[in-house]
Motif scaffolding. Structure first.
Motif, short mmCIF file in Angstrom:
data_model
loop_
_atom_site.label_atom_id
_atom_site.label_comp_id
_atom_site.label_asym_id
_atom_site.label_seq_id
_atom_site.Cartn_x
_atom_site.Cartn_y
_atom_site.Cartn_z
N SER A 143 0.83 -1.21 0.00
CA SER A 143 0.00 0.00 0.00
C SER A 143 0.86 1.26 0.00
N LEU B 128 0.75 4.24 -2.67
CA LEU B 128 0.37 5.57 -2.18
C LEU B 128 1.34 6.64 -2.66
N PRO C 206 -6.67 4.49 -5.72
CA PRO C 206 -7.05 3.61 -4.61
C PRO C 206 -8.02 2.51 -5.01
N SER D 34 -4.42 3.93 1.34
CA SER D 34 -4.37 4.98 0.32
C SER D 34 -4.73 6.35 0.85
#
Length: 574
Positions: free
Chosen positions: A438, A442, A448, A476
């Protein structure tokens, strides 16, 4: 209306000891296949779900239940077949079957299924889902409000939440209500949270306990062969690494193995990442809990019981100093405590190890927090924040997920290792999920929604109610409904919590220039790109003081390196 009541159970409600079964005359299971036609799910995920359903069918029949098992493309087609058998008129008389269903966890699913039943002349009663420890009423009592259809969305179009919830407050509330690890109204040991003791990495010569494995039986092998022939799948399609429990009995064995062998080292190394070790001392019980094979109360109470019998003070047991298998070979005599054997989930003494290792309080508390803290928390946040939560994107991230998420082909050791774990097993532990998979998406700027879809397809324990709050909100930072800041970091976190950076061709000590760790430039560029949204966000002040310390020349180098990293990643050449 018929007096006969059919208990309809879904593929994530596979527990033969449910109270909802007690008042049912018969049981309906619909194995719907259409969802797996639309997307390339991991082969192990489909094998696990369908094999578990088929074993559950057989177990219910062995227990004397009258089970109708329908294989169909959709729930609608499955209900057509079921109704035709029960009501040859097709429901024209209006007195079709009465069904009872535990409310599904996925948003809107209960109402949609009730409509399908009503269209066919039957009725569907929705009751509380027993496979969560807390109910919507429990949540409303804690939250102090009851949101109705006229209240408007919890998450706005800009991703900003009308109200934010914090897991730690919920966790303490549930501990008080359930009495788990409580002592006369206070937390056992005097502290609610021992996370500061759960952030060590193991020494090079430490070996985690072996993951419990379950040889696929004939039914599982038959199911897997059908899955591979029937669907386009992703990830490892061999049964060689498939070792997930597919029955309640196997799930209880897996629980026993964790409490006996894995729990002693779980806390201390909970956040560690080690090359070649996808499981470490993690319980790996989330697939069985999310399928319903284990009631969430069972692992929590088993861990609580293990601490009561084998407990030592927080940090009081170092697995690296006692045996090579996570401490399972150590004797309690080493700690001045006469242990009397590990207990399995039903309280029976294990014959495999008469002297299991001690359970430090930070290990027991850390596991309990994952289940009654986080799992219950995200379920309720999902309920409250859907459907807007699924599309939340307050940072406006819109880049496509890099090809490395699908093929694992990248020189970044941490990312390739985590993706390979997912490709091979349909699993990666929580720090790999949050702080590698993640985190990279990000700071890279991935959409997302696309990341959420990837998690949903690849992980054997992933369901929409699980992935959406974890990936869209937390991973996210698409909304601040459950987190006060983004979980973004440079390569320094990965370096501190893993052994990946020492063998990586990218230099974690460098931010700019060829060969610098991609995380570093992406991280600072992410902060700069999203400064308007993040500068005033809770707990981001220190990071923005570092942003302010960088001069124009340094920012030019950072932006240049970040752009190059994104270009390489998008082309599959990182």
């Amino acid at each position: 209306m018929s007096d006969r009541t059919t208990c309809w159970l879904l593929g994530d409600q596979l527990n033969p000891d449910l109270d909802v079964l007690d008042a049912a005359d018969d049981v309906l299971l619909i194995e719907a296949h259409g969802f797996a036609d639309r997307r390339p799910y991991h082969a192990h995920k489909l094998t696990l779900v369908f094999a578990a359903m088929r074993h559950f069918r057989d177990e219910l029949r062995e227990r004397g239940h009258d089970v109708t098992y329908v294989r169909a493309e959709s729930f609608g087609e499955g209900l057509d077949e079921f109704f035709a058998e029960r009501d040859p008129s097709g429901g024209d008389g209006g007195d079709g079957p009465r069904l009872r269903l535990m409310r599904p966890a996925s948003h809107g699913a209960g109402e949609r299924l009730r409509e399908l039943v009503a269209e066919r002349g039957g009725t569907l009663d929705l009751v509380d889902n027993e496979l969560f420890w807390t109910t919507p009423a429990d949540w409303r009592e804690w939250a102090g409000e009851s949101r109705g259809s006229d209240d408007g969305p919890l998450v706005g179009d800009d991703g900003a939440a009308e109200r934010s919830y914090r897991q730690e407050n919920w966790y303490r509330h549930v501990r008080r209500e359930t009495g788990v690890l409580m002592d006369d109204g206070d937390p056992v040991g005097g502290e609610w949270n021992y996370d500061d003791l759960n952030q060590e990495t193991p020494p090079d010569d430490w070996e985690p306990p072996a993951r419990p494995t379950f040889e696929p039986d004939e039914l599982t092998r038959e199911t897997h062969a059908w899955v591979c022939d029937r669907f386009d799948t992703w990830g490892n399609d061999s049964l060689d690494e498939f070792a997930w429990p597919v029955t309640r009995g196997e799930a209880l064995e897996a629980l026993n193995a964790f409490v006996r062998d894995g729990l002693p080292a779980f806390g201390r190394y909970e956040d560690a990442m080690v090359a070649g070790e996808p499981f470490l001392s993690h319980s790996v019980l989330s697939p069985t809990i999310n399928l319903g094979l284990l009631d969430p109360r069972e692992p929590v109470r088993a861990v609580e019981r293990a601490y009561a019998e084998r407990g030592v003070e927080p940090g009081g047991y170092d697995p690296a100093e006692h045996g090579a298998s996570g401490g399972a070979t150590a004797s309690l005599d080493d700690f001045g405590d006469g242990g009397d054997g590990a207990n399995d989930a039903d309280g029976a003494e294990s014959a495999e190890s008469t002297d299991p290792a001690p359970v430090p309080l930070n290990a027991a508390e850390g596991y309990v927090r994952q289940v009654i803290g986080w799992r219950e928390f995200v379920r309720h946040v999902y309920r409250e924040a859907m459907p807007e939560l699924a599309d939340a994107n307050q940072l406006g991230q819109d880049r496509d997920l890099p090809p490395a998420y699908w093929d694992g082909d990248t020189d970044m050791r941490c990312l390739s290792e985590a993706v390979d774990h997912v490709r091979e097993y349909g699993y990666a532990h929580h720090i790999e999920r949050l702080m590698v998979l993640s985190n990279f998406a990000l700071v890279y700027g991935a959409d997302p929604t696309e990341l959420n879809e990837w998690f949903h397809l690849g992980f054997v324990d992933a369901y929409h109610w699980v992935t959406t709050p974890n990936v869209v909100a937390m991973g996210s930072f698409g909304t601040d409904v459950l987190s006060s800041k983004p979980y973004a970091s440079s390569g320094s976190y990965v370096n501190r919590m893993s052994d990946h950076c020492a063998d990586c061709p990218y230099a974690v000590s460098r931010t700019t220039g060829e060969g610098a760790c991609p995380f570093n430039a992406l991280y600072w560029d992410f902060l700069k790109e999203n400064e308007e949204t993040l500068r005033g966000t809770g707990r981001m002040g220190l990071m923005y003081s570092h942003v302010d310390d960088k001069d124009d020349a340094e920012w030019e180098s950072i932006r240049e390196r970040a752009a190059r990293v994104r270009e390489l990643a998008a082309d599959g050449e990182l």
